[in-house]
Scaffold this active site. Sequence first.
Site, mmCIF file in Angstrom:
data_model
loop_
_atom_site.group_PDB
_atom_site.id
_atom_site.type_symbol
_atom_site.label_atom_id
_atom_site.label_comp_id
_atom_site.label_asym_id
_atom_site.label_seq_id
_atom_site.Cartn_x
_atom_site.Cartn_y
_atom_site.Cartn_z
ATOM 1 N N HIS A 34 -27.628 100.128 59.118
ATOM 2 C CA HIS A 34 -26.331 100.813 58.753
ATOM 3 C C HIS A 34 -26.044 100.752 57.233
ATOM 4 O O HIS A 34 -25.210 101.085 56.429
ATOM 5 C CB HIS A 34 -25.112 99.819 59.361
ATOM 6 C CG HIS A 34 -25.776 100.195 60.361
ATOM 7 N ND1 HIS A 34 -24.489 99.311 61.492
ATOM 8 C CD2 HIS A 34 -25.043 101.164 61.671
ATOM 9 C CE1 HIS A 34 -24.383 99.351 62.291
ATOM 10 N NE2 HIS A 34 -24.775 100.206 62.643
ATOM 11 N N GLY B 186 -26.366 86.541 65.558
ATOM 12 C CA GLY B 186 -25.054 87.288 65.148
ATOM 13 C C GLY B 186 -24.657 88.469 65.339
ATOM 14 O O GLY B 186 -23.966 88.814 64.408
ATOM 15 N N ASN C 167 -25.817 82.948 68.770
ATOM 16 C CA ASN C 167 -24.125 83.161 68.300
ATOM 17 C C ASN C 167 -23.875 81.857 69.127
ATOM 18 O O ASN C 167 -24.054 81.021 69.491
ATOM 19 C CB ASN C 167 -24.350 84.645 69.785
ATOM 20 C CG ASN C 167 -22.593 85.309 68.860
ATOM 21 O OD1 ASN C 167 -22.100 84.558 69.269
ATOM 22 N ND2 ASN C 167 -23.363 86.417 69.049
ATOM 23 N N ASP D 273 -25.617 94.091 53.725
ATOM 24 C CA ASP D 273 -25.301 92.797 53.093
ATOM 25 C C ASP D 273 -26.474 92.754 51.766
ATOM 26 O O ASP D 273 -26.671 91.894 50.705
ATOM 27 C CB ASP D 273 -24.156 91.972 53.119
ATOM 28 C CG ASP D 273 -25.095 90.862 53.871
ATOM 29 O OD1 ASP D 273 -26.575 90.960 53.739
ATOM 30 O OD2 ASP D 273 -24.724 90.110 55.118
HETATM 31 P P1 OAD Z 1 -19.446 91.622 65.076
HETATM 32 O O1 OAD Z 1 -18.710 91.423 64.125
HETATM 33 O O2 OAD Z 1 -19.192 92.817 66.049
HETATM 34 O O3 OAD Z 1 -19.749 90.496 65.703
HETATM 35 C C1 OAD Z 1 -20.234 89.420 64.521
HETATM 36 C C2 OAD Z 1 -20.713 88.247 65.721
HETATM 37 O O4 OAD Z 1 -21.416 87.078 65.780
HETATM 38 C C3 OAD Z 1 -19.541 87.646 67.068
HETATM 39 O O5 OAD Z 1 -21.176 88.119 68.311
HETATM 40 C C4 OAD Z 1 -19.492 86.487 66.528
HETATM 41 O O6 OAD Z 1 -19.630 85.623 68.190
HETATM 42 C C5 OAD Z 1 -20.898 85.815 66.076
HETATM 43 N N1 OAD Z 1 -20.308 85.038 64.718
HETATM 44 C C6 OAD Z 1 -19.880 84.967 64.251
HETATM 45 N N2 OAD Z 1 -20.120 83.522 63.223
HETATM 46 C C7 OAD Z 1 -21.806 83.367 63.901
HETATM 47 C C8 OAD Z 1 -22.773 82.179 62.977
HETATM 48 N N3 OAD Z 1 -22.183 81.457 61.909
HETATM 49 N N4 OAD Z 1 -23.756 82.598 63.558
HETATM 50 C C9 OAD Z 1 -23.863 83.174 64.756
HETATM 51 N N5 OAD Z 1 -22.956 83.769 65.105
HETATM 52 C C10 OAD Z 1 -21.663 84.496 64.642
HETATM 53 O O7 OAD Z 1 -20.149 92.058 64.106
HETATM 54 P P2 OAD Z 1 -21.945 92.757 64.703
HETATM 55 O O8 OAD Z 1 -22.492 92.983 65.721
HETATM 56 O O9 OAD Z 1 -22.739 93.041 63.267
HETATM 57 O O10 OAD Z 1 -21.340 98.903 61.933
HETATM 58 O O11 OAD Z 1 -20.953 94.585 64.353
HETATM 59 C C11 OAD Z 1 -22.322 95.586 64.350
HETATM 60 C C12 OAD Z 1 -21.132 97.063 63.522
HETATM 61 O O12 OAD Z 1 -20.264 96.964 63.293
HETATM 62 C C13 OAD Z 1 -21.611 96.224 61.924
HETATM 63 O O13 OAD Z 1 -23.158 96.732 61.511
HETATM 64 C C14 OAD Z 1 -20.117 97.846 61.544
HETATM 65 C C15 OAD Z 1 -19.160 97.433 62.742
HETATM 66 O O14 OAD Z 1 -18.753 98.138 62.819
HETATM 67 C C16 OAD Z 1 -20.983 100.093 60.358
HETATM 68 O O15 OAD Z 1 -20.176 99.485 59.612
HETATM 69 C C17 OAD Z 1 -21.476 100.941 60.563
#
Ligand code: OAD
Length: 249
Positions: free
Chosen positions: A117, A186, A212, A102
Amino acid sequence: MQLKKEFIERLQKAKKIVFFTGAGISAESGISTFRGVDGIWNKMKPEELANFDAFMRNPDLVWEWYQHRREIVHNCQPNPGHNAIAALEQYYDVTVVTQNIDNLHRRAGSTKIFELHGNIERNFCVNCHTFYNSPDLEITYTAPKCKKCGGLVRPDVVWFGEMLPQDQYSGGEKTAAWSDICFVVGTSAVVFPAAYIPMQAKHNGSYVVEINIEPTELSRSADYSIFGKSGEILPQLLEEIKKIKEQQL
Ligand code: OAD
Ligand code: ZN
């Protein structure tokens, strides 16, 4: 904010710190995460849009979806979490290693960023690999054509089945492995190879601090977990670090 003594000592000694971030850090900017109840992957099937074959089969559909995402992202602003990370450059050698596409870390002012990514604001021609920043392309809802060769222009994001950009991954991995503290913010830490990076940091003796809203796959191996919203925790952490640094003068 009450911090663990061991963590304070690490903050006093640390020089190099890394922030390994995921969709959660941008949640408070209004961008949906991938997993969880409102997650993007609950609303669409990634195999229908986020892969190369889908793009070649139906470039306009895939482009339109990304154009929509691009507009959402563009209208969002970095939140206090992104801003606190950028502000920490006053005190440490800070590197951001992000899974997010983003561009919000850059817009917040962070200067050293590895994007594992890709970046939704960048595009390239599938034929001759010429890059196009989104502002340089006309806003269209059909896939644009390369100005040099007429090939299809796609978003520069990593799709399912694709390799991560090698320079970004190895740069991020090395920086994390050499860091004194690795913050994991996050991310559900379930998507590989990205999630190897904090593991590698831990293996190399970095102090791993997770931020998190809930426990994750990484919680068991983290040295310290702080549960709460990153947009609230990170500014508080910045204030604590300011105090620590003032005491050290
Ligand atoms: P996820 O959607 O898997 O995880 C988001 C995390 O953020 C979760 O552990 C939530 O508990 C946490 N979270 C949500 N709101 C929050 C806040 N306000 N403060 C702190 N934590 C919070 O997203 P990613 O781990 O980024 O890849 O996912 C990894 C990859 O999966 C992405 O880059 C994407 C996706 O497939 C590609 O597109 C290649
Ligand atoms: Zn081209």
